[in-house]
Design an enzyme around this catalytic site. Structure first.
Site, PDB file in Angstrom:
ATOM      1  N   CYS A 113      54.497 -24.258  45.770  1.00 22.84           N
ATOM      2  CA  CYS A 113      55.177 -23.278  46.639  1.00 22.84           C
ATOM      3  C   CYS A 113      55.563 -23.862  47.996  1.00 22.84           C
ATOM      4  O   CYS A 113      56.355 -23.268  48.723  1.00 22.84           O
ATOM      5  CB  CYS A 113      54.302 -22.047  46.829  1.00 22.84           C
ATOM      6  SG  CYS A 113      53.855 -21.289  45.286  1.00 22.84           S
ATOM      7  N   HIS A 250      56.626 -18.404  52.924  1.00 21.97           N
ATOM      8  CA  HIS A 250      56.632 -18.340  51.457  1.00 21.97           C
ATOM      9  C   HIS A 250      56.242 -16.923  51.064  1.00 21.97           C
ATOM     10  O   HIS A 250      55.285 -16.352  51.596  1.00 21.97           O
ATOM     11  CB  HIS A 250      55.646 -19.360  50.893  1.00 21.97           C
ATOM     12  CG  HIS A 250      55.358 -19.138  49.437  1.00 21.97           C
ATOM     13  ND1 HIS A 250      56.364 -19.049  48.502  1.00 21.97           N
ATOM     14  CD2 HIS A 250      54.190 -18.961  48.757  1.00 21.97           C
ATOM     15  CE1 HIS A 250      55.831 -18.837  47.316  1.00 21.97           C
ATOM     16  NE2 HIS A 250      54.511 -18.775  47.440  1.00 21.97           N
ATOM     17  N   ASN A 280      57.164 -13.614  43.755  1.00 23.13           N
ATOM     18  CA  ASN A 280      56.828 -14.974  44.170  1.00 23.13           C
ATOM     19  C   ASN A 280      57.645 -15.959  43.334  1.00 23.13           C
ATOM     20  O   ASN A 280      57.418 -16.081  42.132  1.00 23.13           O
ATOM     21  CB  ASN A 280      55.319 -15.191  43.969  1.00 23.13           C
ATOM     22  CG  ASN A 280      54.874 -16.593  44.349  1.00 23.13           C
ATOM     23  OD1 ASN A 280      55.685 -17.486  44.564  1.00 23.13           O
ATOM     24  ND2 ASN A 280      53.565 -16.790  44.410  1.00 23.13           N
TER      25      ASN A 280
HETATM   26  O1  UT7 Z   1      52.282 -18.735  45.608  1.00 25.72           O
HETATM   27  C1  UT7 Z   1      51.107 -19.452  45.786  1.00 25.72           C
HETATM   28  C2  UT7 Z   1      50.146 -18.707  46.494  1.00 25.72           C
HETATM   29  N1  UT7 Z   1      49.723 -17.546  45.758  1.00 25.72           N
HETATM   30  C3  UT7 Z   1      49.247 -16.545  46.426  1.00 25.72           C
HETATM   31  O2  UT7 Z   1      49.262 -16.630  47.640  1.00 25.72           O
HETATM   32  C4  UT7 Z   1      48.616 -15.385  45.716  1.00 25.72           C
HETATM   33  C5  UT7 Z   1      47.349 -15.029  46.408  1.00 25.72           C
HETATM   34  N2  UT7 Z   1      46.588 -13.938  45.821  1.00 25.72           N
HETATM   35  C6  UT7 Z   1      47.052 -12.668  45.730  1.00 25.72           C
HETATM   36  O3  UT7 Z   1      48.182 -12.394  46.067  1.00 25.72           O
HETATM   37  C7  UT7 Z   1      46.100 -11.605  45.256  1.00 25.72           C
HETATM   38  O4  UT7 Z   1      44.806 -12.136  45.163  1.00 25.72           O
HETATM   39  C8  UT7 Z   1      46.497 -10.991  43.865  1.00 25.72           C
HETATM   40  C9  UT7 Z   1      47.708 -10.108  44.036  1.00 25.72           C
HETATM   41  C10 UT7 Z   1      46.773 -12.096  42.869  1.00 25.72           C
HETATM   42  C11 UT7 Z   1      45.373 -10.102  43.349  1.00 25.72           C
HETATM   43  O5  UT7 Z   1      45.046  -9.116  44.311  1.00 25.72           O
HETATM   44  P1  UT7 Z   1      43.504  -8.839  44.683  1.00 25.72           P
HETATM   45  O6  UT7 Z   1      43.492  -7.728  45.637  1.00 25.72           O
HETATM   46  O7  UT7 Z   1      42.942 -10.160  45.143  1.00 25.72           O
HETATM   47  O8  UT7 Z   1      42.916  -8.353  43.305  1.00 25.72           O
HETATM   48  P2  UT7 Z   1      41.770  -9.016  42.415  1.00 25.72           P
HETATM   49  O9  UT7 Z   1      42.255 -10.250  41.742  1.00 25.72           O
HETATM   50  O10 UT7 Z   1      40.530  -9.117  43.227  1.00 25.72           O
HETATM   51  O11 UT7 Z   1      41.568  -7.884  41.336  1.00 25.72           O
HETATM   52  C12 UT7 Z   1      41.152  -6.559  41.689  1.00 25.72           C
HETATM   53  C13 UT7 Z   1      41.128  -5.709  40.441  1.00 25.72           C
HETATM   54  C14 UT7 Z   1      40.430  -6.370  39.262  1.00 25.72           C
HETATM   55  O12 UT7 Z   1      39.731  -5.375  38.565  1.00 25.72           O
HETATM   56  P3  UT7 Z   1      38.133  -5.189  38.770  1.00 25.72           P
HETATM   57  O13 UT7 Z   1      37.538  -6.507  38.368  1.00 25.72           O
HETATM   58  O14 UT7 Z   1      37.969  -4.895  40.229  1.00 25.72           O
HETATM   59  O15 UT7 Z   1      37.819  -4.042  37.871  1.00 25.72           O
HETATM   60  C15 UT7 Z   1      41.558  -6.874  38.397  1.00 25.72           C
HETATM   61  O16 UT7 Z   1      41.228  -6.963  37.037  1.00 25.72           O
HETATM   62  O17 UT7 Z   1      42.467  -5.468  40.001  1.00 25.72           O
HETATM   63  C16 UT7 Z   1      42.590  -5.792  38.619  1.00 25.72           C
HETATM   64  N3  UT7 Z   1      43.953  -6.248  38.378  1.00 25.72           N
HETATM   65  C17 UT7 Z   1      44.957  -5.427  38.058  1.00 25.72           C
HETATM   66  N4  UT7 Z   1      44.995  -4.086  37.885  1.00 25.72           N
HETATM   67  C18 UT7 Z   1      46.177  -3.532  37.574  1.00 25.72           C
HETATM   68  C19 UT7 Z   1      44.431  -7.514  38.453  1.00 25.72           C
HETATM   69  N5  UT7 Z   1      45.753  -7.517  38.171  1.00 25.72           N
HETATM   70  C20 UT7 Z   1      46.092  -6.227  37.924  1.00 25.72           C
HETATM   71  C21 UT7 Z   1      47.304  -5.596  37.591  1.00 25.72           C
HETATM   72  N6  UT7 Z   1      47.295  -4.258  37.439  1.00 25.72           N
HETATM   73  N7  UT7 Z   1      48.455  -6.277  37.451  1.00 25.72           N
END
Ligand code: UT7
Length: 324
Positions: A113, A250, A280
């Site tokens: 990225c 980004h 993204n």
């Molecule tokens: O481009 C390179 C750099 N990349 C980035 O900068 C991305 C950085 N990270 C992020 O943007 C975020 O961490 C994400 C958007 C990927 C995820 O958001 P989060 O707030 O960190 O969520 P999480 O991964 O901690 O997941 C929270 C919950 C989980 O469920 P439990 O374990 O709490 O029951 C996931 O299973 O959300 C669940 N979850 C979803 N639920 C509905 C994960 N993806 C989804 C989804 N829909 N698409």
């Protein structure tokens, strides 16, 4: 010594718009979750005739047009991508053929990225040696080809597109950057196989070609690292935060961008956000956003423009430019 300045920009996005509701038909997710956790509302997904090099070539033609140049005027084409059509030839060589830039050397770079910033930096180094050079820098991706469409953790995040910037030297140009990498953290964001036109990978159930990410870890590192890189580049040029006219980061997650803006104390009006529209798009996210910002008249001559990125590798950095 002359430094690089941007004299043309352009972008190309695939035709197909995929909404959050479309994705909710495919995996267990919802528009509400995607919007509130990422800020993404839609993304563009490439069709068969919209492979990375084709999107890149379309963006390139627009950048040339804005600069009032032809492809034959180009000395160098650098494409930043993690989804080149093939391992060899490079995407840049395919772009060179597609637009007819017979006088340009051409090569790809991979800094995920942050690729567009790394490619700009290379262009600047060449231009320091020869101010007349015309260097086309492109960020282009078809991340949809490396997305596991059954994995809700990643498939809601990515999109496809290409953006291009045409650079040459100017005696009054300002170009300053600080780029970083930490390969020890490679396991937090990676894809084992990356070329985007590989029929063998499409047919097999090998999942090593998909992008895998530890989202929360990446989030934390992204905010901290970009904040430090920005502080460094501003300090090295003696430019204060409130002197910046536009910041194009980004575009990965609106919460990362807002968090970064708050930590810096940046006026939210100056933070340019397009993640809602395109998701993204890795190396393509900054140049596609830049092309939109220029089309919207957000940059005036003499403006301070700051770009910053964070991505797989890890790689990150910040680049300060003056709009010509
Ligand atoms: O481009 C390179 C750099 N990349 C980035 O900068 C991305 C950085 N990270 C992020 O943007 C975020 O961490 C994400 C958007 C990927 C995820 O958001 P989060 O707030 O960190 O969520 P999480 O991964 O901690 O997941 C929270 C919950 C989980 O469920 P439990 O374990 O709490 O029951 C996931 O299973 O959300 C669940 N979850 C979803 N639920 C509905 C994960 N993806 C989804 C989804 N829909 N698409």
């Amino acid at each position: 010594m002359s430094r690089a300045m941007i004299i043309g920009v352009g972008s190309s996005l695939p035709q197909r718009v995929v909404t959050n509701d479309d994705l909710a038909q495919m995996v267990d997710t919802s528009d509400e979750w995607i919007r509130t956790r990422t800020g993404i509302r839609t993304r563009r997904i490439a069709g068969k005739a919209e492979n990375t090099s084709i999107l890149a070539a379309k963006a390139a033609r627009k950048a040339l047009k804005m600069a009032g140049l032809t492809a034959a005027d180009l000395d160098m084409i650098i494409v930043a991508t993690i989804t080149a059509d093939m391992i060899m030839p490079s995407c840049a060589c395919l772009v060179q053929k597609e637009i007819g830039a017979e006088n340009a050397c051409a090569f790809d770079i991979n800094a995920a990225c942050s690729g567009f910033l790394y490619a700009l930096s290379i262009a600047d180094k060449y231009i320091q040696g020869n101010a007349d050079l015309k260097v086309l820098v492109i960020g282009a991706e078809t991340l949809s080809t490396r997305t596991n469409w059954q994995d809700r953790n990643t498939c809601v995040l990515f999109g496809d597109g290409a953006g291009a910037a045409l650079l040459t030297g100017g005696p009054d140009a300002l170009f300053s950057d600080h780029l970083f990498a930490d390969g020890r953290l490679n396991h937090l964001l990676y894809a084992e196989a990356a070329q985007s036109m590989n029929p063998a990978l499409e047919k097999s159930d090998y999942d090593g070609s998909y992008i895998k990410m530890s989202g929360r870890d990446v989030f934390k590192h992204a905010v901290r690292s970009m904040e430090r890189a920005i502080a460094k580049v501003l300090a090295s040029e003696g430019v204060a935060l409130d002197q910046l006219d536009l910041v194009i980061p980004h575009q990965a997650n609106i919460r990362i961008l807002n968090n970064l803006g708050e930590k810096l104390g940046l006026d939210p009006e100056k933070l340019y956000i397009k993640v809602d529209k395109y998701g993204n798009t890795s190396a393509a996210s900054i140049p596609t956003a830049l092309a939109d910002a220029v089309a919207e008249g957000r940059l005036q001559s003499g403006d301070y423009l700051l770009l910053c990125a964070f991505g797989g590798g890890f790689t990150w950095g910040a680049t300060l430019l003056r709009w010509p």
